[in-house]
Design an enzyme around this catalytic site. Sequence first.
Site, PDB file in Angstrom:
ATOM      1  N   GLU A   1       0.823  -1.210   0.000  1.00 16.81           N
ATOM      2  CA  GLU A   1       0.000   0.000   0.000  1.00 16.81           C
ATOM      3  C   GLU A   1       0.858   1.261   0.000  1.00 16.81           C
ATOM      4  O   GLU A   1       1.989   1.247   0.505  1.00 16.81           O
ATOM      5  CB  GLU A   1      -0.908   0.018   1.242  1.00 16.81           C
TER       6      GLU A   1
ATOM      7  N   CYS B   1       3.325   8.641   1.129  1.00 15.11           N
ATOM      8  CA  CYS B   1       3.910   7.703   2.072  1.00 15.11           C
ATOM      9  C   CYS B   1       4.123   6.391   1.321  1.00 15.11           C
ATOM     10  O   CYS B   1       3.158   5.756   0.902  1.00 15.11           O
ATOM     11  CB  CYS B   1       2.927   7.544   3.240  1.00 15.11           C
TER      12      CYS B   1
ATOM     13  N   CYS C   1       6.661  -6.318   7.028  1.00 15.70           N
ATOM     14  CA  CYS C   1       7.795  -5.801   7.791  1.00 15.70           C
ATOM     15  C   CYS C   1       8.252  -6.871   8.771  1.00 15.70           C
ATOM     16  O   CYS C   1       7.438  -7.599   9.334  1.00 15.70           O
ATOM     17  CB  CYS C   1       7.375  -4.539   8.559  1.00 15.70           C
TER      18      CYS C   1
ATOM     19  N   CYS D   1       7.116  -4.766  15.664  1.00 13.56           N
ATOM     20  CA  CYS D   1       6.622  -3.854  16.700  1.00 13.56           C
ATOM     21  C   CYS D   1       5.166  -4.214  17.034  1.00 13.56           C
ATOM     22  O   CYS D   1       4.328  -4.314  16.131  1.00 13.56           O
ATOM     23  CB  CYS D   1       6.722  -2.399  16.225  1.00 13.56           C
TER      24      CYS D   1
ATOM     25  N   CYS E   1       2.009  -2.075  15.760  1.00 12.69           N
ATOM     26  CA  CYS E   1       1.938  -1.736  14.333  1.00 12.69           C
ATOM     27  C   CYS E   1       1.359  -2.920  13.558  1.00 12.69           C
ATOM     28  O   CYS E   1       1.871  -4.043  13.657  1.00 12.69           O
ATOM     29  CB  CYS E   1       3.339  -1.393  13.821  1.00 12.69           C
TER      30      CYS E   1
ATOM     31  N   CYS F   1      -0.570   5.952  10.231  1.00  7.27           N
ATOM     32  CA  CYS F   1       0.679   5.337  10.691  1.00  7.27           C
ATOM     33  C   CYS F   1       0.391   4.011  11.381  1.00  7.27           C
ATOM     34  O   CYS F   1      -0.427   3.949  12.301  1.00  7.27           O
ATOM     35  CB  CYS F   1       1.380   6.221  11.716  1.00  7.27           C
TER      36      CYS F   1
END
Length: 367
Positions: A107, A120, A127, A131, A134, A360
């Site tokens: 995305e 962005c 990833c 974390c 997230c 975010c």
Amino acid sequence: MTALPLVFDAPKRGLPPRHLADMSADERRAAVTELGEKPFRANQLSHHYFARLTADPALMTDIPAASRDRLAGGLLPPLLSVVRHVSCDDGTTRKTLWRAHDGTLLESVLMRYPDRTTLCVSSQAGCGMACPFCATGQGGLQRNLSTAEIVDQVRAAAAAMRDGELGSPGRLSNIVFMGMGEPLANYRRVVDAVHRICDPAPGGLGISQRSVTVSTVGLAPAIRKLADERMQVRLAVSLHTPDDELRDTLVPVNTRWSVDEVLAAARYYADTTGRRVSIEYALIRDVNDQPWRADLLARRLREHLAQLVHVNVIPLNPTPGSKWDASPKPVEREFVRRVNAGGVACTVRDTRGQEIAAACGQLAAEG
Ligand code: SAH
């Protein structure tokens, strides 16, 4: 909440065949010659891609059909197709879900403001940094993106702005590597992408290096290496807390490179590039929002970075399965006040796209 392993090495599968946007201008000329075409064809192709912002060979009508087929076959493999766009904020925020050649989903988010437009971008599909707050980190790492897959997100956004897809025609001015992935875990491809994005048109997309931000969880050696590239891009460090004990759980890579090591690397970056470093701080209710943490944050940042730092507080965005939420506004205000009182510039970052899961930490690329 389950603790996921840290993954630095992406699976090798799935990277697309080489593309014009993977290559420097010299490499493009060499590649064109290799295909049996005249070197000037490289400039024509570059002009179409980087200046006219088109990736469709059928539109490159100044190149004879036979040459075009050969060049397209060798240098313009289809990279990304739009699965869907979703918009909010009266059409000024738009998230795009892309499908890569191997079915991988990713995305990017385009945000128009009165004085600038920011894209962005994703640097990886998924990833590996794990974390817990997230959504991307909780989904794991599918693969690295190629340089061209990163650049093509930017090319498409620049074309969308020019064509008025986000209101009246405008110009894409800023790029933040804050989409999916850890940019410094895909180091070479990201640095090459920055060059393609920033080289003057028609050799590149002509966006100023000073308008590009690379955001990292804090891979200290890679931060130093990035400083030595002598570029002018802004560095953002996702710190989220000033103490190792909590950071070991919030940003698991902290077990590898501690707060001190990350801030020392950030100082090196600031000294080498002359640019202030941004510190990202997602404020989580009753987790990292205590007054003493604000004081400690200011103290440690002052020690390491003096005036070469700015803190962006991001109210935590909700993610599926997370028990955490944003701090109440009075707590947030007090946190920001204390950091400023401690001598470190600190503001709350405007957050966009929460209702379309584009904010975010919310990018999950669900088909
Ligand atoms: N991996 C890089 C690039 C991603 S940037 C990095 O972590 O810096 C995405 C930013 O959003 C990071 O600062 C990240 O910590 C932050 N973030 C992640 N999840 C969030 C959430 N739920 N709410 C607010 N910010 C979040």
